[in-house]
Design a protein around this motif. Structure first.
Motif, PDB file in Angstrom:
ATOM      1  N   ILE A 158       0.869  -1.171   0.000  1.00 23.53           N
ATOM      2  CA  ILE A 158       0.000   0.000   0.000  1.00 23.53           C
ATOM      3  C   ILE A 158       0.905   1.220   0.000  1.00 23.53           C
ATOM      4  CG2 ILE A 158      -1.606   1.303   1.438  1.00 23.53           C
ATOM      5  CD1 ILE A 158      -3.118  -1.043   0.793  1.00 23.53           C
ATOM      6  N   GLY A 159       0.653   2.166  -0.899  1.00 27.46           N
ATOM      7  CA  GLY A 159       1.506   3.343  -0.975  1.00 27.46           C
ATOM      8  C   GLY A 159       1.387   4.216   0.274  1.00 27.46           C
ATOM      9  N   GLY A 160       2.463   4.930   0.583  1.00 25.79           N
ATOM     10  CA  GLY A 160       2.469   5.793   1.757  1.00 25.79           C
ATOM     11  C   GLY A 160       1.418   6.890   1.674  1.00 25.79           C
ATOM     12  N   ALA A 161       1.254   7.452   0.468  1.00 28.64           N
ATOM     13  CA  ALA A 161       0.277   8.539   0.311  1.00 28.64           C
ATOM     14  C   ALA A 161      -1.128   8.014   0.551  1.00 28.64           C
ATOM     15  CB  ALA A 161       0.378   9.122  -1.092  1.00 28.64           C
ATOM     16  N   PHE A 162      -1.387   6.814   0.041  1.00 33.99           N
ATOM     17  CA  PHE A 162      -2.713   6.227   0.249  1.00 33.99           C
ATOM     18  C   PHE A 162      -2.950   6.021   1.742  1.00 33.99           C
ATOM     19  CE2 PHE A 162      -5.394   2.541   1.036  1.00 33.99           C
ATOM     20  CZ  PHE A 162      -6.533   2.864   0.322  1.00 33.99           C
ATOM     21  N   ALA A 163      -1.940   5.448   2.423  1.00 35.70           N
ATOM     22  CA  ALA A 163      -2.086   5.151   3.859  1.00 35.70           C
ATOM     23  C   ALA A 163      -2.351   6.428   4.637  1.00 35.70           C
ATOM     24  CB  ALA A 163      -0.831   4.449   4.366  1.00 35.70           C
ATOM     25  N   ALA A 164      -1.602   7.491   4.324  1.00 34.06           N
ATOM     26  CA  ALA A 164      -1.773   8.735   5.084  1.00 34.06           C
ATOM     27  C   ALA A 164      -3.135   9.351   4.810  1.00 34.06           C
ATOM     28  CB  ALA A 164      -0.665   9.721   4.706  1.00 34.06           C
ATOM     29  N   SER A 165      -3.539   9.333   3.534  1.00 37.82           N
ATOM     30  CA  SER A 165      -4.833   9.973   3.263  1.00 37.82           C
ATOM     31  C   SER A 165      -5.974   9.133   3.812  1.00 37.82           C
ATOM     32  CB  SER A 165      -5.023  10.291   1.781  1.00 37.82           C
ATOM     33  OG  SER A 165      -4.617   9.220   1.001  1.00 37.82           O
ATOM     34  N   TYR A 166      -5.810   7.812   3.796  1.00 39.44           N
ATOM     35  CA  TYR A 166      -6.860   6.980   4.377  1.00 39.44           C
ATOM     36  C   TYR A 166      -7.026   7.303   5.867  1.00 39.44           C
ATOM     37  CZ  TYR A 166      -9.412   3.182   6.396  1.00 39.44           C
ATOM     38  OH  TYR A 166     -10.348   2.481   7.126  1.00 39.44           O
ATOM     39  N   ALA A 167      -5.887   7.367   6.569  1.00 41.13           N
ATOM     40  CA  ALA A 167      -5.947   7.614   8.022  1.00 41.13           C
ATOM     41  C   ALA A 167      -6.614   8.969   8.318  1.00 41.13           C
ATOM     42  CB  ALA A 167      -4.530   7.587   8.609  1.00 41.13           C
ATOM     43  N   PHE A 168      -6.246   9.964   7.535  1.00 42.87           N
ATOM     44  CA  PHE A 168      -6.812  11.298   7.755  1.00 42.87           C
ATOM     45  C   PHE A 168      -8.321  11.287   7.491  1.00 42.87           C
ATOM     46  CE2 PHE A 168      -7.720  15.637   6.094  1.00 42.87           C
ATOM     47  CZ  PHE A 168      -7.478  16.324   7.271  1.00 42.87           C
ATOM     48  N   MET A 169      -8.668  10.596   6.423  1.00 46.60           N
ATOM     49  CA  MET A 169     -10.083  10.530   6.031  1.00 46.60           C
ATOM     50  C   MET A 169     -10.927   9.843   7.102  1.00 46.60           C
ATOM     51  SD  MET A 169     -11.778  11.283   3.292  1.00 46.60           S
ATOM     52  CE  MET A 169     -10.999  11.138   1.744  1.00 46.60           C
ATOM     53  N   VAL A 170     -10.459   8.703   7.546  1.00 41.34           N
ATOM     54  CA  VAL A 170     -11.308   7.914   8.445  1.00 41.34           C
ATOM     55  C   VAL A 170     -11.321   8.491   9.877  1.00 41.34           C
ATOM     56  CG1 VAL A 170      -9.674   6.151   9.221  1.00 41.34           C
ATOM     57  CG2 VAL A 170     -12.036   5.539   8.847  1.00 41.34           C
ATOM     58  N   ARG A 171     -10.247   9.168  10.246  1.00 39.54           N
ATOM     59  CA  ARG A 171     -10.205   9.711  11.611  1.00 39.54           C
ATOM     60  C   ARG A 171     -10.892  11.063  11.725  1.00 39.54           C
ATOM     61  NH1 ARG A 171      -4.522   8.732  14.604  1.00 39.54           N
ATOM     62  NH2 ARG A 171      -5.419   6.998  15.729  1.00 39.54           N
ATOM     63  N   PHE A 172     -10.716  11.910  10.725  1.00 41.39           N
ATOM     64  CA  PHE A 172     -11.206  13.296  10.867  1.00 41.39           C
ATOM     65  C   PHE A 172     -12.328  13.640   9.889  1.00 41.39           C
ATOM     66  CE2 PHE A 172      -6.740  13.161  12.172  1.00 41.39           C
ATOM     67  CZ  PHE A 172      -6.882  13.538  13.497  1.00 41.39           C
ATOM     68  N   VAL A 173     -12.028  13.479   8.591  1.00 43.52           N
ATOM     69  CA  VAL A 173     -12.991  13.978   7.595  1.00 43.52           C
ATOM     70  C   VAL A 173     -14.327  13.240   7.697  1.00 43.52           C
ATOM     71  CG1 VAL A 173     -13.388  14.376   5.136  1.00 43.52           C
ATOM     72  CG2 VAL A 173     -11.080  14.505   6.057  1.00 43.52           C
ATOM     73  N   ALA A 174     -14.247  11.904   7.691  1.00 39.41           N
ATOM     74  CA  ALA A 174     -15.487  11.130   7.647  1.00 39.41           C
ATOM     75  C   ALA A 174     -16.390  11.387   8.855  1.00 39.41           C
ATOM     76  CB  ALA A 174     -15.158   9.652   7.497  1.00 39.41           C
TER      77      ALA A 174
END
Ligand code: PHE
Length: 481
Positions: free
Chosen positions: A442-458
């Motif tokens: 899994i790419g680093g950018a994907f991992a970071a954006s996933y974490a940000f999305m699921v923790r804060f944005v969503a």
């Protein structure tokens, strides 16, 4: 590598009984999830929301949201399912060490209460399908006559019988199991669904006057779409419904997914298939409504007729097209029937699997229990416009009451699922499950954006939908969509 301890507790019957059912492969899984996702939401709700919220504006917002937030939420649910190897009722208990039991219960209550009234609407589709089939076979005109819908839903028995037929068919498929039932049904129904939608869209595009409708659908109209907030909320609410999120379905379907298959890859394909079908449905419905209903007060009111669009406006349009319209009606309602059936199958499966996993019973008795529940609770909605029309809750007919309550409960479950995945289980666990036994990382950018999305944005965005739904339900105006 993140430590992957086996989840505690809640061992499913299938696990104890020697191997849980599984899909035959990645394609079968994507097809099943897409079959769940493509339903009435794509064929009817997406086109009328696009018409209401500025055409291209809504479509663009929807595309962005579904490819980011939607895909992230899908990844989350599928990973929870595959990691726990259980359906939602026991998955949260197992992964949250008992403290998140309540979320599993909530995520099971949602499909348990949506399924009965969804099947009532499925029954309406059965009735329309049968009526058009009858008209083609030469019997008297049915669904296309004025007042057909009102007379049908008020009939003492018809809505109940049609709901029971629809429920029986969906239950029979689920009783056959994951591979022999659900997978086989999808292999037949999904290509048929795609072919019919493409054919109808091409047919409609060739009708005189269709160009104006296509323009109305695609060209962004900033003057009529309302505030940005409203468009985003409407698109997000639609996205949840359309991707079958927060109903335990993707958790249950994920629990049958093979390790080694890519969860992000599957999620993007599911989102793409669902969105493609929604946009395509717009090409079929909107030009039709705009071209033929313009006489009744302009394009916008015609498409914006809400639920009436499918069961009242479209049959009127079909009737105005003579013999071709009858075939159009028949083909259209076969399409709707297939779409509704595959969605009902997925909801039935989420309920059946939960009952199996929780009580440790086999599939068939579990199907029987869910069937009995669906018919019993569904009868409240089925009789709700006829013999039991005086039974109302908060002033609403039963079907609309169930629908409104679920519209509030779904974002609660979605928000809590994000909190659970982002803060309890942790994005690392989810991402580790995504690449488990897979050769691709899994790419680093994907991992970071996933974490940000699921923790804060969503959680924040989902809380906004919830606030809007509450405002609408309790009539605070202004804020609601
Ligand atoms: N996703 C389906 C649709 O777009 C609706 C659905 C709702 C399916 C609930 C399953 C469960 O119509």
């Amino acid at each position: 590598m993140v430590g992957l301890t086996r989840p505690q507790g809640g061992q499913s019957f299938a696990m104890r009984g020697g191997g849980r059912d599984s899909w035959s492969g990645q394609i079968a899984f994507v097809l099943a999830a897409a079959a769940s996702a493509v339903g009435l939401g794509n064929l009817w709700r997406f086109p009328y929301l696009a018409a209401r919220y500025g055409g291209g504006v809504f479509i663009a917002v929807y595309l962005i949201l579904s490819l980011t937030l939607g895909a992230a939420l899908l990844v989350t649910e599928i990973a929870i399912g595959r990691y726990s190897r259980q359906s939602q009722l026991t998955a949260f208990r197992a992964l949250g060490h008992g403290r998140w039991n309540f979320l599993g219960v909530m995520a099971t209550v949602v499909p348990l209460f949506i399924l009965p009234y969804y099947n009532v609407i499925g029954g309406w589709v059965v009735r329309y399908f049968a009526s058009y089939a009858g008209v083609i076979a030469g019997s008297s005109p049915g669904a296309e006559t004025q007042g057909f819908f009102d007379a049908f839903v008020a009939d003492p028995w018809s809505p109940f019988v049609c709901m029971a037929v629809f429920t029986a068919v969906a239950s029979a498929v689920v009783a056959l199991g994951v591979r022999k039932g659900i997978e086989k049904a999808n292999v037949v129904l999904m290509p048929a669904l795609l072919a019919i939608t493409v054919a109808l869209a091409i047919y409609v595009a060739a009708l005189p006057g269709a160009g104006a409708g296509i323009k109305f659908y695609l060209v962004p109209d900033f003057s009529s779409c309302g505030s940005v907030g409203k468009v985003v909320l409407a698109a997000m609410g639609q996205m949840f419904y359309s991707l079958s999120l927060a109903m335990g379905i993707m958790i249950t379907y994920g629990s049958y997914m093979r390790r080694g298959d890519s969860i992000p890859g599957a999620s993007v394909r599911i989102v793409a298939a669902d969105t493609f079908m929604a946009v395509l449905a717009g090409f079929m419905i909107i030009p039709l409504a705009v071209a033929f209903a313009g006489a009744e007060g302009g394009a916008r009111p015609a498409v914006d007729a809400g639920p009436g669009l499918m069961f009242a406006t479209l049959p009127k349009i079909f009737a105005s097209l003579g013999a071709a319209g009858r075939w159009l009606g028949f083909t259209f309602f076969s399409l709707v029937l297939f779409a509704a059936l595959t969605s009902a199958i997925s909801m039935t499966e989420a309920c059946v699997a939960s009952v199996c996993d929780f009580f440790g019973i086999r599939r068939r008795p579990s199907v029987a229990a869910v069937l009995a529940w669906t018919v019993a609770v569904g009868s409240l909605s089925a009789f709700g416009y006829g013999r039991w029309s005086s039974a109302r809750l908060f002033g609403l007919p039963m079907l609309e009451f169930f629908d409104s309550s679920m519209n509030v409960l779904t974002p609660v479950v979605a928000a809590l699922t994000c909190v659970f995945a982002g803060w309890v289980l942790g994005p690392k666990r989810i991402l580790a499950e995504c690449r488990r036994e897979s050769s691709r990382g899994i790419g680093g950018a994907f991992a970071a954006s996933y974490a940000f999305m699921v923790r804060f944005v969503a959680p924040v965005l989902v809380a906004a939908i919830l606030a809007s739904e509450i405002c609408r339900t309790f009539g605070f105006g202004g804020w609601s969509i």
